[in-house]
Write a protein that holds these residues in place. Sequence first.
Motif, short mmCIF file in Angstrom:
data_model
loop_
_atom_site.label_atom_id
_atom_site.label_comp_id
_atom_site.label_asym_id
_atom_site.label_seq_id
_atom_site.Cartn_x
_atom_site.Cartn_y
_atom_site.Cartn_z
N CYS A 73 0.87 -1.18 0.00
CA CYS A 73 0.00 0.00 0.00
C CYS A 73 0.90 1.23 0.00
O CYS A 73 0.91 2.00 0.96
CB CYS A 73 -0.93 0.00 1.21
SG CYS A 73 -2.25 1.25 1.11
N PRO A 74 1.69 1.42 -1.07
CA PRO A 74 2.62 2.55 -1.10
C PRO A 74 1.87 3.87 -1.27
O PRO A 74 0.68 3.87 -1.62
CB PRO A 74 3.48 2.25 -2.34
CG PRO A 74 2.56 1.47 -3.23
CD PRO A 74 1.73 0.62 -2.31
N PRO A 75 2.53 5.00 -1.00
CA PRO A 75 1.87 6.29 -1.21
C PRO A 75 1.32 6.40 -2.63
O PRO A 75 2.03 6.06 -3.59
CB PRO A 75 2.99 7.30 -0.96
CG PRO A 75 3.93 6.59 -0.04
CD PRO A 75 3.90 5.16 -0.48
N LEU B 118 12.83 -13.33 -3.94
CA LEU B 118 11.84 -13.11 -5.00
C LEU B 118 11.31 -11.69 -4.83
O LEU B 118 10.99 -11.28 -3.72
CB LEU B 118 10.70 -14.12 -4.85
CG LEU B 118 9.46 -13.98 -5.72
CD1 LEU B 118 9.79 -14.30 -7.16
CD2 LEU B 118 8.37 -14.92 -5.21
N THR B 119 11.24 -10.93 -5.92
CA THR B 119 10.83 -9.52 -5.83
C THR B 119 9.65 -9.23 -6.74
O THR B 119 9.67 -9.57 -7.93
CB THR B 119 12.00 -8.59 -6.20
OG1 THR B 119 13.10 -8.84 -5.33
CG2 THR B 119 11.58 -7.13 -6.08
N GLY B 120 8.62 -8.60 -6.18
CA GLY B 120 7.50 -8.10 -6.96
C GLY B 120 7.45 -6.59 -6.87
O GLY B 120 8.13 -5.98 -6.04
N THR B 121 6.67 -5.97 -7.72
CA THR B 121 6.55 -4.51 -7.73
C THR B 121 5.09 -4.10 -7.55
O THR B 121 4.18 -4.89 -7.81
CB THR B 121 7.10 -3.90 -9.03
OG1 THR B 121 6.29 -4.36 -10.15
CG2 THR B 121 8.55 -4.32 -9.26
N TYR B 122 4.89 -2.85 -7.12
CA TYR B 122 3.52 -2.35 -6.94
C TYR B 122 3.55 -0.83 -6.87
O TYR B 122 4.48 -0.24 -6.32
CB TYR B 122 2.92 -2.90 -5.64
CG TYR B 122 1.41 -2.82 -5.59
CD1 TYR B 122 0.63 -3.69 -6.33
CD2 TYR B 122 0.77 -1.88 -4.79
CE1 TYR B 122 -0.77 -3.62 -6.28
CE2 TYR B 122 -0.62 -1.81 -4.73
CZ TYR B 122 -1.38 -2.69 -5.48
OH TYR B 122 -2.75 -2.63 -5.44
N THR B 123 2.53 -0.22 -7.45
CA THR B 123 2.35 1.22 -7.35
C THR B 123 0.87 1.56 -7.33
O THR B 123 0.05 0.85 -7.93
CB THR B 123 3.04 1.96 -8.51
OG1 THR B 123 2.83 3.38 -8.37
CG2 THR B 123 2.48 1.53 -9.87
N LEU B 124 0.53 2.63 -6.63
CA LEU B 124 -0.83 3.17 -6.64
C LEU B 124 -0.88 4.50 -7.39
O LEU B 124 -1.93 5.12 -7.48
CB LEU B 124 -1.33 3.37 -5.21
CG LEU B 124 -1.58 2.10 -4.40
CD1 LEU B 124 -1.84 2.44 -2.94
CD2 LEU B 124 -2.73 1.29 -4.98
N ASN B 125 0.28 4.92 -7.91
CA ASN B 125 0.38 6.19 -8.62
C ASN B 125 -0.25 6.04 -10.01
O ASN B 125 0.22 5.26 -10.84
CB ASN B 125 1.85 6.60 -8.74
CG ASN B 125 2.02 7.99 -9.33
OD1 ASN B 125 1.31 8.39 -10.24
ND2 ASN B 125 3.00 8.72 -8.82
#
Length: 299
Positions: free
Chosen positions: A149-151, A197-204
């Motif tokens: 839940c990033p900015p 293991l790396t995943g990515t996520y953005t709310l922008n």
Amino acid sequence: MKLWSESFHDGSPIPGEFAFGIPDEAQHVALSANRNPQLAWRDAPTGTKSFALLVHDPDVPSRGDDVNQPDREVPATLPRVDFFHWSLVDIPASVRAIAAGEHADGVTIGGKAGPAAPQGYRHGLNDFTGWFAGDKAMAGQYFGYDGPCPPWNDALTHRYVFTLYALDIERLAVDGPFTGEDVRKAMSGHVLGEARLTGTYTLNRRLRSLDGRADGDFHQVSCDALDYLEIACMGRYKLHLELVGGDSTIGLAQDIRDHGHAEYLVLGTHNGDIEIRFDHIRALTPLTPGARFGHVTLR
């Protein structure tokens, strides 16, 4: 030791199902299904007596001045700090997988109970505990997994690093409401091996629109684009790939894999084979002399 997931692939976006927050047109962010992703591993070192799992985001803003402000973005140049989303310890040496939703299925206001976890494991406090400390509606002790839940105005797409540690002890020396940092300290001198293991996520909204996705869904590439990728694999071409979002990488085209929800190009690099989802490739340029095509823009 090898760690993988059927819920997302290394270097690819984490679906909203496994996030704490998803985009919302009216409020910028809404609570999500917040399920822990599926994980599996193999090739544990000889002598392994238990496993420990840490999940952290290394891209959290070190200052909150600009966080979730509608008139500006959190600058990408701002120094970043770790934010722990999950610490799980005392996983028996015989275990080789964690099912999706086994340890988290939905947002629990005020946090899940702990440190006792399913299957007799123990989970620690995650950093939503501190994040919500001043929020009367959300405050509490947040044990176990709570997802991304990033900015919603951060200029960086956040990375979520899942690290599994093989330990030479059955029970880690942490007690009470321990944290991710506590686990790191207690593991010192006991780690036989680790896998990541790396995943990515953005709310922008701006970043999400760069690759045309709203929730990590796959977007099929054209038949012409697929032809170029197949030719590259058949010829084992060395490729320079321009990726969505501005990154790039170089490697040898190895194979094409279909994981059901999306197709991936397998690229051989100095650090081993990596999988890159087709619709994350903006353009490719063959670096192999005599290649049957030149620079190609896929999208």
